[in-house]
Enzyme design. Structure first.
Site, PDB file in Angstrom:
ATOM      1  N   ASN A  23       1.136  -1.156  -0.038  1.00 51.75           N
ATOM      2  CA  ASN A  23      -0.077  -0.083  -0.313  1.00 51.75           C
ATOM      3  C   ASN A  23       0.918   1.229  -0.067  1.00 51.75           C
ATOM      4  O   ASN A  23       1.988   1.120   0.181  1.00 51.75           O
ATOM      5  CB  ASN A  23      -0.940   0.031   1.179  1.00 51.75           C
ATOM      6  N   ASP A  71       2.903  -8.078   9.209  1.00 56.77           N
ATOM      7  CA  ASP A  71       1.539  -7.626   9.220  1.00 56.77           C
ATOM      8  C   ASP A  71       0.543  -8.397  10.086  1.00 56.77           C
ATOM      9  O   ASP A  71      -0.687  -8.082  10.183  1.00 56.77           O
ATOM     10  CB  ASP A  71       0.966  -7.321   7.670  1.00 56.77           C
ATOM     11  N   HIS A 179      -8.570  -0.085   2.774  1.00 57.05           N
ATOM     12  CA  HIS A 179      -9.362  -0.982   3.612  1.00 57.05           C
ATOM     13  C   HIS A 179     -10.620  -0.007   4.219  1.00 57.05           C
ATOM     14  O   HIS A 179     -10.423   1.110   4.571  1.00 57.05           O
ATOM     15  CB  HIS A 179      -8.858  -1.282   4.918  1.00 57.05           C
ATOM     16  N   CYS A 275      -7.032  -1.341  13.380  1.00 57.73           N
ATOM     17  CA  CYS A 275      -6.735  -2.390  12.654  1.00 57.73           C
ATOM     18  C   CYS A 275      -5.559  -3.358  13.561  1.00 57.73           C
ATOM     19  O   CYS A 275      -5.297  -4.475  13.114  1.00 57.73           O
ATOM     20  CB  CYS A 275      -6.266  -2.206  11.352  1.00 57.73           C
TER      21      CYS A 275
HETATM   22  N1  ARG Z   1       0.387  -3.350   5.825  1.00 58.53           N
HETATM   23  C1  ARG Z   1      -0.814  -3.655   6.060  1.00 58.53           C
HETATM   24  C2  ARG Z   1      -1.382  -3.984   4.840  1.00 58.53           C
HETATM   25  O1  ARG Z   1      -1.196  -3.476   3.843  1.00 58.53           O
HETATM   26  C3  ARG Z   1      -1.625  -2.864   6.817  1.00 58.53           C
HETATM   27  C4  ARG Z   1      -2.906  -3.432   7.333  1.00 58.53           C
HETATM   28  C5  ARG Z   1      -3.911  -2.667   8.010  1.00 58.53           C
HETATM   29  N2  ARG Z   1      -5.088  -3.008   8.193  1.00 58.53           N
HETATM   30  C6  ARG Z   1      -6.260  -2.547   8.153  1.00 58.53           C
HETATM   31  N3  ARG Z   1      -7.337  -3.317   8.445  1.00 58.53           N
HETATM   32  N4  ARG Z   1      -6.337  -1.307   7.721  1.00 58.53           N
HETATM   33  O2  ARG Z   1      -2.277  -4.998   4.610  1.00 58.53           O
END
Ligand code: ARG
Length: 305
Positions: A23, A71, A179, A275
């Site tokens: 991301n 993660d 997300h 998260c």
């Molecule tokens: N680095 C993780 C990913 O890209 C971060 C996830 C964060 N989770 C969330 N539910 N926003 O998957």
């Protein structure tokens, strides 16, 4: 009688880091450059978050950290959990798919202890990244489901069939808000905090249809850029990494307090308070604001708050 046990799943950041980029928040080179300091910061910030939840009466289950799965700390992505049923996540990116067996083992252990009563796998070929893309709105008794960057739109049906509550699927169009939990946060009084630019015009129209004007709180660019939507709400207090004075005042006006727990080390991975946690004790059934439940136009009155 809803959610009052305040039971969360978390994972210690023992092996947390930014080791790959899936991301736009993630920059592995930058992380490497300051690795020692940042890894230590992550431990401290995570402990502060855990402390803030414990101080408000939460109980926390821990999924064991695993080397080379940085993660795994983002427990919200483990599964969608409601009424004691867990729908295990399937991840979009191979970097995170290796987490699946660990979350599966954890949920089977929780089932053996009676913490949940059913654990279900995703059907082959379907991707859904747990509560990260399936945020429960207690007031409206529905899931806000994000699709596009990480989860498949087709998962909407499955979520509806599995939990017997509606899933409102909205496409996420800004890569920074990949997300649903980075873009939208339902509050216990019926308000919905959200980042308008994270959605399509059709998505914004759906939000307006479901959430009366007086219950919509738009998150501005500054707060959005600090993942203000990724907040944990406990008993009228929003635990979040950062909050502008403007947003804080808006929340205060509606009776919410804000507790700041800086989580900058995790923002570097695209995550924050929400998260890093997963509620295990959520129950369906709309809460005590019936007028909000049946809102179907954007014109509900604000008279009750
Ligand atoms: N680095 C993780 C990913 O890209 C971060 C996830 C964060 N989770 C969330 N539910 N926003 O998957």
């Amino acid at each position: 009688m809803n959610n009052q046990r305040l039971l969360f799943l978390m994972c210690r950041p023992t092996h947390f880091g930014v080791l790959y980029a899936i991301n736009p928040w993630m920059n592995p080179l930058d992380w490497q450059r300051h690795e020692t300091v940042l890894a230590e910061q992550a431990q401290r910030q995570w402990a502060d978050l855990r402390g803030a939840l414990l101080a408000r009466g939460a109980t926390i289950e821990l999924v064991p950290a695993v080397e080379r799965l940085p993660d795994l700390v983002f427990a919200a992505n483990a599964a969608v959990v409601l009424d004691g049923k867990a729908l295990l996540a399937r991840f979009r990116h191979p970097e995170r798919q290796a987490e699946e067996p660990h979350f599966r083992a954890m949920f089977h252990a929780l089932k053996a202890r009676g913490v949940v009563h059913a654990v279900q796998d995703m059907p082959d070929g379907m991707v859904l990244e747990g509560a990260g893309d399936c945020v429960f709105d207690h007031t409206r008794n529905l899931f806000w489901m994000g699709f596009g960057p990480r989860s498949h739109a087709a998962a909407r049906r499955l979520v509806g069939d599995t939990f017997g509550v509606e899933a409102v699927a909205l496409e996420l169009v800004d890569p920074r808000f990949y997300h649903m939990d980075t873009a939208l946060c339902p509050l216990p009084g019926g308000e919905v905090l959200y980042v308008p630019g994270a959605f399509t015009a059709a998505g914004r129209a759906t939000i307006a249809e479901r959430v009366g004007k007086d219950w919509r709180i738009e998150i501005g660019e500054g707060d959005a850029g600090k993942l203000a939507a990724n907040a944990v709400c406990l008993d009228g207090t929003l635990v979040m990494s950062a909050c502008s004075e403007r947003l804080r005042a808006e929340l205060a006006e509606r009776g919410y307090r804000v507790a700041i727990v800086p989580l900058g080390a995790f923002l570097r991975s695209g995550g924050s308070a929400f998260c890093l946690t997963l509620r295990l004790d959520r129950r369906s059934g709309a809460s005590a604001q019936p007028e909000l439940r049946c809102q179907s136009s954007g014109t509900a009155s604000a008279s009750s708050r």
